[in-house]
Design a protein around this motif. Structure first.
Motif, PDB file in Angstrom:
ATOM      1  N   SER A 538       0.707  -1.295  -0.179  1.00 40.00           N
ATOM      2  CA  SER A 538       0.067   0.116  -0.225  1.00 40.00           C
ATOM      3  C   SER A 538       1.077   1.123   0.030  1.00 40.00           C
ATOM      4  CB  SER A 538      -0.974  -0.125   1.218  1.00 40.00           C
ATOM      5  OG  SER A 538      -0.301   0.279   2.451  1.00 40.00           O
ATOM      6  N   VAL A 539       0.462   2.329  -0.613  1.00 45.18           N
ATOM      7  CA  VAL A 539       0.933   3.511  -0.601  1.00 45.18           C
ATOM      8  C   VAL A 539       0.957   4.366   0.495  1.00 45.18           C
ATOM      9  CG1 VAL A 539       1.317   5.846  -1.833  1.00 45.18           C
ATOM     10  CG2 VAL A 539       0.764   3.756  -3.249  1.00 45.18           C
ATOM     11  N   ASP A 540       1.958   4.537   1.475  1.00 37.46           N
ATOM     12  CA  ASP A 540       1.913   5.047   2.649  1.00 37.46           C
ATOM     13  C   ASP A 540       2.524   6.314   2.573  1.00 37.46           C
ATOM     14  OD1 ASP A 540       0.487   2.946   3.556  1.00 37.46           O
ATOM     15  OD2 ASP A 540       2.179   1.815   4.425  1.00 37.46           O
ATOM     16  N   MET A 541       2.316   7.447   3.607  1.00 37.60           N
ATOM     17  CA  MET A 541       2.748   8.880   3.539  1.00 37.60           C
ATOM     18  C   MET A 541       3.161   9.081   4.996  1.00 37.60           C
ATOM     19  SD  MET A 541       1.116  11.003   0.537  1.00 37.60           S
ATOM     20  CE  MET A 541       2.680  12.087   0.534  1.00 37.60           C
ATOM     21  N   ILE A 542       4.032  10.087   5.237  1.00 35.61           N
ATOM     22  CA  ILE A 542       4.156  10.597   6.483  1.00 35.61           C
ATOM     23  C   ILE A 542       4.250  12.084   6.102  1.00 35.61           C
ATOM     24  CG2 ILE A 542       5.318   8.739   7.581  1.00 35.61           C
ATOM     25  CD1 ILE A 542       8.281   9.804   6.714  1.00 35.61           C
ATOM     26  N   PHE A 543       4.062  12.904   7.447  1.00 42.03           N
ATOM     27  CA  PHE A 543       3.892  14.229   7.027  1.00 42.03           C
ATOM     28  C   PHE A 543       4.686  14.956   8.445  1.00 42.03           C
ATOM     29  CE2 PHE A 543       0.310  12.352   5.283  1.00 42.03           C
ATOM     30  CZ  PHE A 543       0.079  13.007   3.965  1.00 42.03           C
ATOM     31  N   GLY A 544       5.297  16.180   7.946  1.00 48.83           N
ATOM     32  CA  GLY A 544       5.801  17.061   8.900  1.00 48.83           C
ATOM     33  C   GLY A 544       5.495  18.446   8.740  1.00 48.83           C
ATOM     34  N   MET A 545       5.550  19.503   9.913  1.00 51.73           N
ATOM     35  CA  MET A 545       4.949  20.802   9.670  1.00 51.73           C
ATOM     36  C   MET A 545       5.525  21.604  10.699  1.00 51.73           C
ATOM     37  SD  MET A 545       1.195  22.242   9.118  1.00 51.73           S
ATOM     38  CE  MET A 545       0.930  21.490   7.596  1.00 51.73           C
TER      39      MET A 545
END
Length: 773
Positions: A538-545
């Motif tokens: 599965s295509v997984d993503m991580i995020f930072g801000m």
């Protein structure tokens, strides 16, 4: 022969280029000269013709009113006495004068009242009354006594004006009575110096004004016809000497748009060759100079409005620049188009100075990108674009006021920018908002002041108290220290920053839900190259801000530039994204972002740890919005693009409690779990690690049991149980099961504590450094 032919062709091309250059220059010069001539003629008609009228006697003005006044004054002078015979003569003369001039057409029965008011001095006869105003007397005494006029309706209109006049009547009053504008009444006085004999009359010039307006309109209409006729003449020269070369230029633009490597168009030797060439190959790039739009087939014509085609081409090029450079490149384009030196356009310089801006910066990355790249090869572009379609759409949708921009793609990572504004612009808006707020406060205070009676009773005491209160208010409010540097401005002081930040973070979370809902992205699960054809991928993503200031501008040289943002806050957003892998979460935001969120949003974010990142000594808390995609059917909450846009436009902080996507991705979080984790985290930060271990392990167990009991991952559980039947893999699968269903941050803190033997270092200060990038 071939060499001679090529040389002849080159010579012919040079001649044609020179011809086109000269033709363009001549056409431009001729257009300029003809434009000057047209302007001179137009100025002569508008400016000089009215001057000729002033050469006439009295400047060409209408002297009827002044002449009639002078005539009546002459009669006044030849009848200086006050005896009956003289008064009778003066009365009859005045009656005859009024009868002839009262109406515009020379009759007292006329619709238009010309004489509004008449005064004859000195007063020596009965008909002059006490003040010499004879219009009122003649209306009430003379005209009413005349049998032919007694029942005249038009005379009633006349007397309605004359009967209400006296020596004190002003022009404004007369205009109001007659229903006209004051500027349409003109007054004339003829006076014999030193004798006291004078005649003053006021005339209604509205008829003349109307005629003048009509003449002015007719003049302007004729000028319009003249200008249009002149432009049609100029258009012939423009089409012959300017638009012809412009057509060829547009053909060249069209040619290079199809094939940037094509040769410059050359003149064909004959029309037969042109026809055969066109018939033999429709995609032929050889275009004749003589093949104008008039001789082309209708489907080959660029259009009748060449300038529109040119504007369209420039628009497309500009649109491509915007899409390639993003919002960071907008300043580069505008700065270069506007740059001038000594009135001339300066040399193109893309490396313009940067500018300081405030923004929220976010990084999003595709997990396992190296595996995808090796497996998919050139098809990796398709996968990235599928992910980008979801990411860009949500960023643009949820960005407040179209502030959301995707600046660039770094392979597996995307840089998102929610631009607040230039430093100067932000400060000015903040100051204006502060002024408005405190102006409103002062206005409410003014409304709340006691009545005048009470103020008189307490005048001294109230004045002293008000002065003291105002002094304190000014001391607290007006003396706001200005930030000496751009990064010293507290973003939390900006009005509306909570909504701005909430929507930016929602764009990140909506992207997380979108990649597990978008069918194009979900189809990659079935790609044999990625998941061995069993749907394990599965295509997984991580995020930072992070939030703060940055330098916006171009980086590079005259050969290649990139529009980007340079700032420690951009790096901090990247560090937050990378730390997601260590903590086992899908998103991390810095303390700077968390402080800008609304109260409803802050309540949903979990404080995981207090850290310093690599390359920075700033201690800060890090937060996550607990989110899981396994066991969540995001497609059940899918909304049309129109409905999603409406959700963004109608944003309220209550969305954090009602939105289906947000609730679904956080459904595994219970109050019991949060209570155990927060106690363990606080003990860990306080240095009580032995007690912290108990609570953190309890939190991990609660998370595991919650997911198991509520059946969020039934399908995954069946697969894991099947693999655990093999005794060799049982232990590994159990560890994998705990890793999948437990709480990543709890395990990360436990691992750190255990790496130090369960005891805090002697210099423990309640935070730790993150060593990985």
């Amino acid at each position: 022969l071939d060499a001679a032919a090529k040389e002849s062709q080159a010579t012919e091309q040079k001649r044609q280029d020179k011809y086109l250059t000269n033709a363009t220059n001549i056409g431009t010069a001729l257009m300029l000269i003809n434009s000057h001539r047209a302007m001179i003629i137009l100025a002569a008609i508008v400016g000089l013709l009215p001057v000729f009228g002033t050469i006439q006697v009295n400047g060409g003005t209408n002297t009827i009113s002044s002449s009639m006044t002078t005539q009546l004054q002459a009669t006044n002078l030849i009848a200086p006495g006050s005896d009956d015979a003289t008064c009778s003569f003066l009365k009859k003369s005045t009656f005859a004068w009024l009868t002839g001039t009262a109406g515009m057409k020379g009759s007292i029965n006329a619709d238009h009242i010309y004489v509004m008011w008449l005064q004859i001095l000195p007063v020596r006869c009965d008909f002059q009354g006490d003040d010499g105003v004879v219009t009122q007397y003649f209306c009430s005494q003379v005209f009413r006594d005349t049998a032919s006029m007694a029942k005249n309706e038009k005379l009633d209109n006349l007397c309605q004006v004359w009967g209400n006049t006296n020596v004190n009547s002003t022009i404004a009053e007369l205009a109001q009575i007659a229903g006209i504008r004051p500027g349409e009444i003109e007054s004339f006085t003829d006076e014999a110096n030193g004798t006291g004999f004078s005649v003053t009359a006021r005339f209604n010039e509205s008829h003349s004004v109307h005629l003048a307006n009509y003449a002015s309109f007719l003049l302007q209409f004729l000028l319009l016809i003249f200008v249009l006729s002149g432009l049609s003449v100029l258009r012939v020269d423009a089409g012959r000497l300017v638009l012809g070369p412009l057509r060829r230029m547009l053909q060249i633009v069209s040619l290079y748009a199809k094939n940037p490597l094509a040769k410059a168009p050359t003149k064909a030797k004959s029309s037969t060759r042109r026809r055969s060439s066109r018939l033999s190959n429709d995609s032929e790039t050889d275009i004749s100079d003589e093949e104008s739009l008039d001789h082309q087939d209708p489907e080959d014509q660029l259009g009748n409005y060449e300038t529109e085609q040119l504007i369209s081409a420039v628009t497309k090029i500009t649109d491509l620049l915007r899409k390639c450079w993003g919002v960071a490149g907008a300043g580069i384009i505008s700065s270069n188009l506007a740059r001038e030196e000594d009135g001339l356009t300066a040399v193109f310089n893309p490396c313009v100075p940067g500018r300081l801006v405030y923004a929220l910066f976010g990084f999003a990355a595709i997990k396992g990108f190296d595996h995808m790249l090796r497996s998919l090869g050139e098809d990796i572009m398709v996968l990235i674009n599928d992910v980008a379609a979801v990411l860009h759409g949500e960023v643009y949708r949820w960005g407040f006021g179209d502030s959301g921009q995707c600046n660039k793609n770094l392979g597996a990572a995307f840089l998102m920018v929610y631009r607040i504004g230039d430093v100067k612009e932000v400060k000015e808006k903040r100051d204006r908002a502060t002024d408005v707020i405190f102006d409103s406060v002062n206005t409410e205070k003014e409304r709340a002041k006691p009545s005048s009676v009470i103020r008189r009773r307490k005048n001294r005491k109230a004045a002293t108290f008000a002065a003291s209160a105002n002094a304190k208010l000014k001391k607290k409010v007006m003396k706001v220290p200005k930030a000496p540097r751009s990064e010293s401005l507290a973003l939390s002081s900006l009005p509306g920053i909570n909504t701005f930040t909430d929507r930016a973070v929602l764009g990140m979370l909506k992207t997380y839900a979108g990649i597990y809902r978008d069918q194009n992205v979900l189809n990659w699960r079935d790609d044999f190259r990625l998941g061995a054809g069993v749907g394990a991928f599965s295509v997984d993503m991580i995020f930072g801000m992070d939030a703060g200031w940055a330098v916006e501008g171009a980086v590079g040289s005259e050969y290649k530039i990139d529009a980007t943002y340079l700032s420690p806050h951009v790096n901090m957003a990247s560090r937050m994204m990378s730390a997601c892998k260590s903590f086992g979460v899908s998103n991390l935001i810095s303390q700077a972002v968390q402080e800008l969120l609304s109260e409803q949003a802050r309540a949903k974010f979990r404080h995981l740890d207090t850290v310093t990142v690599k390359g920075s000594s700033v201690k800060q808390k890090i937060f996550t919005y607990d989110s899981r995609h396994k066991g969540v059917d995001f497609f059940l909450f899918e909304r049309s693009a129109e409905d999603a846009d409406l959700d963004a436009e109608r944003y309220t902080p209550n969305i954090w409690n009602t939105d289906q996507d947000l609730k679904a991705m956080r459904q595994h979080v219970s109050d019991e779990f949060l209570d155990a984790f927060m106690k363990g985290r606080d003990l860990y930060l306080a240095g009580h690690w032995e007690q912290a271990i108990e609570y953190l392990r309890a939190a991990d167990d609660i998370m595991f049991e919650t997911i198991m009991d509520q059946g969020y991952m039934n399908e995954e559980m069946n697969e894991i149980r099947a693999r655990m039947m093999d005794a060799d893999d049982a232990e590994a699968e159990e560890a994998h099961l705990r890793n999948e269903m437990g709480d990543g941050p709890s395990r990360r803190l436990l691992a750190f504590i255990e790496s130090h033997g369960g005891r805090p270092p002697a210099n423990w200060q309640g935070f730790r450094p993150l060593t990985s990038k």
